[in-house]
Design a protein around this motif. Sequence first.
Motif, PDB file in Angstrom:
ATOM      1  N   ASN A   1      18.777  53.002  31.709  1.00  0.00           N
ATOM      2  CA  ASN A   1      20.197  53.276  31.920  1.00  0.00           C
ATOM      3  C   ASN A   1      20.557  53.311  33.392  1.00  0.00           C
ATOM      4  O   ASN A   1      21.672  52.941  33.763  1.00  0.00           O
ATOM      5  CB  ASN A   1      20.567  54.599  31.250  1.00  0.00           C
ATOM      6  N   ALA A   2      19.654  53.757  34.231  1.00  0.00           N
ATOM      7  CA  ALA A   2      19.931  53.814  35.660  1.00  0.00           C
ATOM      8  C   ALA A   2      20.160  52.421  36.242  1.00  0.00           C
ATOM      9  O   ALA A   2      20.893  52.261  37.224  1.00  0.00           O
ATOM     10  CB  ALA A   2      18.788  54.500  36.401  1.00  0.00           C
ATOM     11  N   LYS A   3      19.531  51.445  35.626  1.00  0.00           N
ATOM     12  CA  LYS A   3      19.672  50.066  36.104  1.00  0.00           C
ATOM     13  C   LYS A   3      20.604  49.243  35.230  1.00  0.00           C
ATOM     14  O   LYS A   3      20.784  48.049  35.492  1.00  0.00           O
ATOM     15  CB  LYS A   3      18.295  49.389  36.152  1.00  0.00           C
ATOM     16  N   SER A   4      21.164  49.867  34.182  1.00  0.00           N
ATOM     17  CA  SER A   4      22.020  49.134  33.234  1.00  0.00           C
ATOM     18  C   SER A   4      21.329  47.851  32.777  1.00  0.00           C
ATOM     19  O   SER A   4      21.922  46.761  32.784  1.00  0.00           O
ATOM     20  CB  SER A   4      23.379  48.812  33.863  1.00  0.00           C
ATOM     21  N   THR A   5      20.116  48.003  32.393  1.00  0.00           N
ATOM     22  CA  THR A   5      19.296  46.856  32.011  1.00  0.00           C
ATOM     23  C   THR A   5      18.583  47.132  30.694  1.00  0.00           C
ATOM     24  O   THR A   5      18.085  48.241  30.477  1.00  0.00           O
ATOM     25  CB  THR A   5      18.267  46.530  33.105  1.00  0.00           C
TER      26      THR A   5
ATOM     27  N   PHE B   1      27.801  51.152  30.324  1.00  0.00           N
ATOM     28  CA  PHE B   1      26.563  50.782  29.642  1.00  0.00           C
ATOM     29  C   PHE B   1      26.233  51.723  28.484  1.00  0.00           C
ATOM     30  O   PHE B   1      25.888  51.277  27.381  1.00  0.00           O
ATOM     31  CB  PHE B   1      25.440  50.787  30.675  1.00  0.00           C
ATOM     32  N   GLU B   2      26.394  53.017  28.736  1.00  0.00           N
ATOM     33  CA  GLU B   2      25.953  54.007  27.746  1.00  0.00           C
ATOM     34  C   GLU B   2      26.828  54.025  26.488  1.00  0.00           C
ATOM     35  O   GLU B   2      26.450  54.615  25.481  1.00  0.00           O
ATOM     36  CB  GLU B   2      25.948  55.403  28.368  1.00  0.00           C
ATOM     37  N   ASP B   3      27.973  53.383  26.538  1.00  0.00           N
ATOM     38  CA  ASP B   3      28.897  53.431  25.409  1.00  0.00           C
ATOM     39  C   ASP B   3      28.659  52.330  24.380  1.00  0.00           C
ATOM     40  O   ASP B   3      29.353  52.275  23.358  1.00  0.00           O
ATOM     41  CB  ASP B   3      30.342  53.320  25.908  1.00  0.00           C
ATOM     42  N   TYR B   4      27.710  51.476  24.639  1.00  0.00           N
ATOM     43  CA  TYR B   4      27.550  50.305  23.798  1.00  0.00           C
ATOM     44  C   TYR B   4      26.125  50.136  23.286  1.00  0.00           C
ATOM     45  O   TYR B   4      25.198  50.824  23.713  1.00  0.00           O
ATOM     46  CB  TYR B   4      27.938  49.044  24.587  1.00  0.00           C
ATOM     47  N   GLY B   5      26.003  49.199  22.371  1.00  0.00           N
ATOM     48  CA  GLY B   5      24.700  48.718  21.956  1.00  0.00           C
ATOM     49  C   GLY B   5      24.499  47.334  22.541  1.00  0.00           C
ATOM     50  O   GLY B   5      25.458  46.621  22.841  1.00  0.00           O
TER      51      GLY B   5
ATOM     52  N   ASP C   1      21.868  56.624  21.892  1.00  0.00           N
ATOM     53  CA  ASP C   1      20.871  57.440  21.200  1.00  0.00           C
ATOM     54  C   ASP C   1      19.503  56.784  21.085  1.00  0.00           C
ATOM     55  O   ASP C   1      18.573  57.377  20.526  1.00  0.00           O
ATOM     56  CB  ASP C   1      21.369  57.856  19.809  1.00  0.00           C
ATOM     57  N   GLY C   2      19.381  55.574  21.593  1.00  0.00           N
ATOM     58  CA  GLY C   2      18.084  54.915  21.601  1.00  0.00           C
ATOM     59  C   GLY C   2      17.628  54.339  20.281  1.00  0.00           C
ATOM     60  O   GLY C   2      16.512  53.809  20.194  1.00  0.00           O
TER      61      GLY C   2
END
Length: 117
Positions: free
Chosen positions: A74-78, A29-33, A55-56
């Motif tokens: 991010n914790a919920k990938s949502t 999740f964190e690697d994408y937009g 980076d938000g």
Amino acid sequence: EVQLQASGGGLVQTGGSLRLSCAASGFTFEDYGLGWFRQAPGKEREVLSCISISDGSTYYADSVKGRFTISSDNAKSTVYLQMNSLKHEDTAVYYCNVVPVKASAYWGQGTLVTVSS
């Protein structure tokens, strides 16, 4: 396999609010937009808002700027789309997808938002 499930649509009166959710799985999740899009009857799909998970940073189309807010958990990938001051012309099927969108991207069924005037 990338899987995205958009939900939260419904019927709302003009001026009302809705919050859409996009649950993601099958990728880091964190690697994408991620972005929110919509398609109204007889119109082309348009991009509304995007967020870089790392980076938000965000983007908003002029049509929704000041009314819609994109956010992520991010914790919920949502990813969420808070929609306020809804107008009749916001009526559409709303989709989420990884951005930039690949030509082969699967769009799914989306979630229908109907704003009654």
